[in-house]
Design a protein around this motif. Structure first.
Motif, PDB file in Angstrom:
ATOM      1  N   MET A 250       0.930  -1.585   0.481  1.00 52.27           N
ATOM      2  CA  MET A 250       0.317  -0.309  -0.138  1.00 52.27           C
ATOM      3  C   MET A 250       0.865   1.338   0.234  1.00 52.27           C
ATOM      4  O   MET A 250       0.077   2.655  -0.196  1.00 52.27           O
ATOM      5  N   GLY A 251       2.360   1.008   0.562  1.00 53.64           N
ATOM      6  CA  GLY A 251       3.037   2.342   0.339  1.00 53.64           C
ATOM      7  C   GLY A 251       2.446   3.236   1.238  1.00 53.64           C
ATOM      8  O   GLY A 251       2.954   4.532   1.481  1.00 53.64           O
ATOM      9  N   ILE A 252       2.263   2.832   3.076  1.00 53.60           N
ATOM     10  CA  ILE A 252       2.310   3.037   3.750  1.00 53.60           C
ATOM     11  C   ILE A 252       2.532   2.444   5.080  1.00 53.60           C
ATOM     12  O   ILE A 252       2.969   1.206   5.004  1.00 53.60           O
ATOM     13  N   ALA A 253       3.187   3.464   6.012  1.00 50.77           N
ATOM     14  CA  ALA A 253       3.825   2.422   7.173  1.00 50.77           C
ATOM     15  C   ALA A 253       2.688   2.106   7.706  1.00 50.77           C
ATOM     16  O   ALA A 253       1.597   1.554   7.613  1.00 50.77           O
ATOM     17  N   GLN A 254       3.957   0.350   8.517  1.00 49.32           N
ATOM     18  CA  GLN A 254       3.417  -0.318   9.084  1.00 49.32           C
ATOM     19  C   GLN A 254       2.611  -0.195  10.438  1.00 49.32           C
ATOM     20  O   GLN A 254       1.292  -0.053  10.254  1.00 49.32           O
ATOM     21  N   PRO A 255       2.539   0.434  11.564  1.00 49.94           N
ATOM     22  CA  PRO A 255       2.236   0.903  12.306  1.00 49.94           C
ATOM     23  C   PRO A 255       0.477   2.144  12.280  1.00 49.94           C
ATOM     24  O   PRO A 255      -0.578   1.361  12.622  1.00 49.94           O
ATOM     25  N   THR A 256       0.676   2.292  10.509  1.00 51.89           N
ATOM     26  CA  THR A 256      -0.212   3.091  10.179  1.00 51.89           C
ATOM     27  C   THR A 256      -1.054   1.954   9.671  1.00 51.89           C
ATOM     28  O   THR A 256      -3.182   2.132  10.194  1.00 51.89           O
ATOM     29  N   VAL A 257      -0.997   1.269   9.399  1.00 52.04           N
ATOM     30  CA  VAL A 257      -1.937  -0.582   8.855  1.00 52.04           C
ATOM     31  C   VAL A 257      -2.417  -1.097   9.903  1.00 52.04           C
ATOM     32  O   VAL A 257      -3.697  -1.387  10.015  1.00 52.04           O
ATOM     33  N   SER A 258      -1.525  -1.154  10.935  1.00 52.71           N
ATOM     34  CA  SER A 258      -1.977  -1.365  12.522  1.00 52.71           C
ATOM     35  C   SER A 258      -3.389  -1.207  12.570  1.00 52.71           C
ATOM     36  O   SER A 258      -4.285  -1.516  13.343  1.00 52.71           O
ATOM     37  N   VAL A 259      -3.094   0.329  12.921  1.00 43.49           N
ATOM     38  CA  VAL A 259      -3.799   1.358  13.155  1.00 43.49           C
ATOM     39  C   VAL A 259      -5.246   1.567  12.512  1.00 43.49           C
ATOM     40  O   VAL A 259      -6.630   1.324  12.971  1.00 43.49           O
TER      41      VAL A 259
END
Length: 75
Positions: free
Chosen positions: A49-58
């Motif tokens: 997705m091209g976003i940070a892993q913590p963002t996906v987790s959130v």
């Protein structure tokens, strides 16, 4: 993948009925959920997705909180 999205969208409307419209799902949460489900990994989904892993987790955590269910087993 489309079936999962359809199920979640139907669930959204059922939740909305019982919570008097106070609950809503965001597309970003659904996209993150679908990517994690398809790739079976939050880190792989974040790269895809091209976003940070913590963002996906959130995003997934927000979705779980809103739906009141655990969507993925975490190790």
């Amino acid at each position: 993948m489309h079936l999962l999205l359809a199920i979640l969208m139907n669930l959204r409307f059922d939740i909305k009925k019982y919570n008097y419209g106070s609950s809503y799902l965001e597309i970003r949460q659904l996209r993150s959920f679908c990517a994690v489900a398809a790739l079976r990994s939050i880190s792989k989904a974040s790269v895809e997705m091209g976003i940070a892993q913590p963002t996906v987790s959130v995003h997934v955590g927000e979705l779980e909180l809103e739906l009141g269910v655990e969507l993925f087993e975490r190790s």
